[in-house]
Design a protein around this motif. Structure first.
Motif, PDB file in Angstrom:
ATOM      1  N   ARG A   1     -20.561 113.789 108.233  1.00 39.26           N
ATOM      2  CA  ARG A   1     -20.786 112.783 107.183  1.00 39.26           C
ATOM      3  C   ARG A   1     -20.408 113.345 105.814  1.00 39.26           C
ATOM      4  N   GLN A   2     -20.735 114.601 105.586  1.00 39.68           N
ATOM      5  CA  GLN A   2     -20.418 115.231 104.311  1.00 39.68           C
ATOM      6  C   GLN A   2     -18.908 115.419 104.121  1.00 39.68           C
TER       7      GLN A   2
ATOM      8  N   ASP B   1     -16.480 113.552 105.754  1.00 40.35           N
ATOM      9  CA  ASP B   1     -15.703 112.358 106.088  1.00 40.35           C
ATOM     10  C   ASP B   1     -16.368 111.144 105.447  1.00 40.35           C
ATOM     11  N   ARG B   2     -15.811 110.707 104.320  1.00 43.47           N
ATOM     12  CA  ARG B   2     -16.412 109.612 103.563  1.00 43.47           C
ATOM     13  C   ARG B   2     -16.460 108.314 104.378  1.00 43.47           C
ATOM     14  N   ARG B   3     -15.402 108.056 105.151  1.00 43.41           N
ATOM     15  CA  ARG B   3     -15.360 106.830 105.942  1.00 43.41           C
ATOM     16  C   ARG B   3     -16.463 106.822 106.999  1.00 43.41           C
TER      17      ARG B   3
ATOM     18  N   ASP C   1     -19.266 108.530 106.813  1.00 45.67           N
ATOM     19  CA  ASP C   1     -20.546 108.434 106.100  1.00 45.67           C
ATOM     20  C   ASP C   1     -20.866 106.978 105.772  1.00 45.67           C
ATOM     21  N   LEU C   2     -19.874 106.225 105.302  1.00 47.96           N
ATOM     22  CA  LEU C   2     -20.096 104.817 104.982  1.00 47.96           C
ATOM     23  C   LEU C   2     -20.468 104.013 106.230  1.00 47.96           C
TER      24      LEU C   2
END
Length: 249
Positions: free
Chosen positions: A75-76, A78-80, A82-83
Motif C-alpha cells: 500500500r505504501q 503502490d498508490r493505486r 492503496d486507493l
C-alpha cells in the motif's frame, strides 16, 4: 477446474523456506500478498454489485501477520492499490477482505479464498519437517475442515510443500486430511469419489423425494459416501457411467 473462475487452483512456491519456532514462510506470503493485490485491483475496477469478496487464511498467526505486513508495505509503495484498499475499507456491508489464520477462521465465507499452506523445508529444496502445528493435535481435522470449506466460488492454494512430502501414515487425522487435500489440489483428481453403501434411507421424506426424482427420469442411489459420512441421495450422471452429477441432502 476447467472454469476460469470456479474450483480449486494450485500454485507451488519453489525454493520457499520456513523459519524455526515462530513459523513463517516469507516467499509464500509474498506470493499470496501479490495475488491479493492483483485481485483487489481487478475486483474494485468493477461496479460494486459485481465485486467478489476475498479471504486469506494461513496456518498460524505468524504467517497471518507476515501477509498483513507485506500488504501494508505494498500500500505504501503502490498508490493505486492503496486507493483500492481505502475503497475496500469504506464498504458498508460485511468485511469484503480479511486475512485470518487456522485458529480464528470459524464460519466466515468469501467468494474467493486464498490458502497459504505455510509449512515447508527450512533450507531451499530440503526435506520439510513433519511439524504441522494445530493439525498435529487432537481435533486438528475439524479445524482443517473449516479452513478448506470457506470458499463460495474459488479456492486458490499456495503451497511450498508437496503432498508426497507429508508422511501421513500413522499421523493425526488432520495431517492425513492435509495430505489428501494437497494431493487433490495438485492433480485435480479426487481419489475417492464415494460409493453407494446399500444403506436404507433415514426417513420417509427421503423415500418420497427419491420417488419424485425417479418419476422424472433420474437414476438415484441412496446413502452415498466415504469415511462414515453419507449423502442422502446421489443422482447418477446421465451421460457418464459410474459418475454422480448431484448430491441431495
Amino acid at each position: 477446474r476447467s472454469h476460469p473462475e470456479l474450483g480449486v487452483r494450485y500454485t507451488h512456491i519453489a525454493n520457499a523456506t520456513t523459519t524455526i519456532g515462530k513459523v513463517t514462510n516469507v516467499l509464500e506470503a509474498d506470493a499470496v500478498a501479490k495475488r491479493v493485490r492483483e485481485l483487489v485491483l481487478r475486483e474494485y475496477a468493477k461496479p460494486q454489485k459485481d465485486r467478489l469478496t476475498i479471504g486469506v487464511v494461513t496456518m498460524n498467526l505468524y504467517q497471518q501477520d507476515c501477509v498483513m505486513d507485506l500488504l501494508e508495505k505494498m500500500r505504501q509503495d503502490d498508490r493505486r492499490f492503496d486507493l483500492a484498499m481505502v475503497t475496500v475499507a469504506a464498504e458498508q456491508n460485511e468485511e469484503p477482505l480479511f486475512v485470518r489464520n487456522l485458529e480464528n477462521i470459524q464460519g466466515d465465507e468469501r467468494d474467493i479464498m486464498i490458502l497459504s499452506c505455510t509449512y515447508g523445508p527450512h533450507t531451499p529444496g530440503g526435506t520439510p519437517t513433519q511439524r504441522f502445528g494445530p493439525l498435529n493435535r487432537e481435533g486438528g481435522e475439524r479445524r482443517f475442515n473449516v479452513l478448506i470449506t470457506r470458499a463460495k466460488w474459488r479456492m486458490e492454494v499456495f503451497s511450498s510443500i508437496r503432498s508426497d512430502q507429508i508422511l501421513a501414515d500413522g499421523r493425526r487425522q488432520g495431517v492425513r486430511d492435509f495430505h489428501l487435500f494437497l494431493k487433490y489440489a495438485e492433480s485435480g483428481v479426487l481419489a475417492d469419489r464415494g460409493e453407494a453403501t446399500g444403506k436404507q434411507s433415514d426417513s420417509p421424506f427421503e423415500i418420497q423425494v427419491e420417488a419424485v426424482l425417479r418419476r422424472t427420469g433420474f437414476e438415484t442411489e441412496r446413502q452415498v459416501g466415504v469415511v462414515g459420512y453419507f449423502i442422502d441421495l446421489a443422482v447418477k450422471h446421465p451421460h457418464h457411467t459410474g459418475l454422480f452429477a448431484l448430491g441431495v441432502e
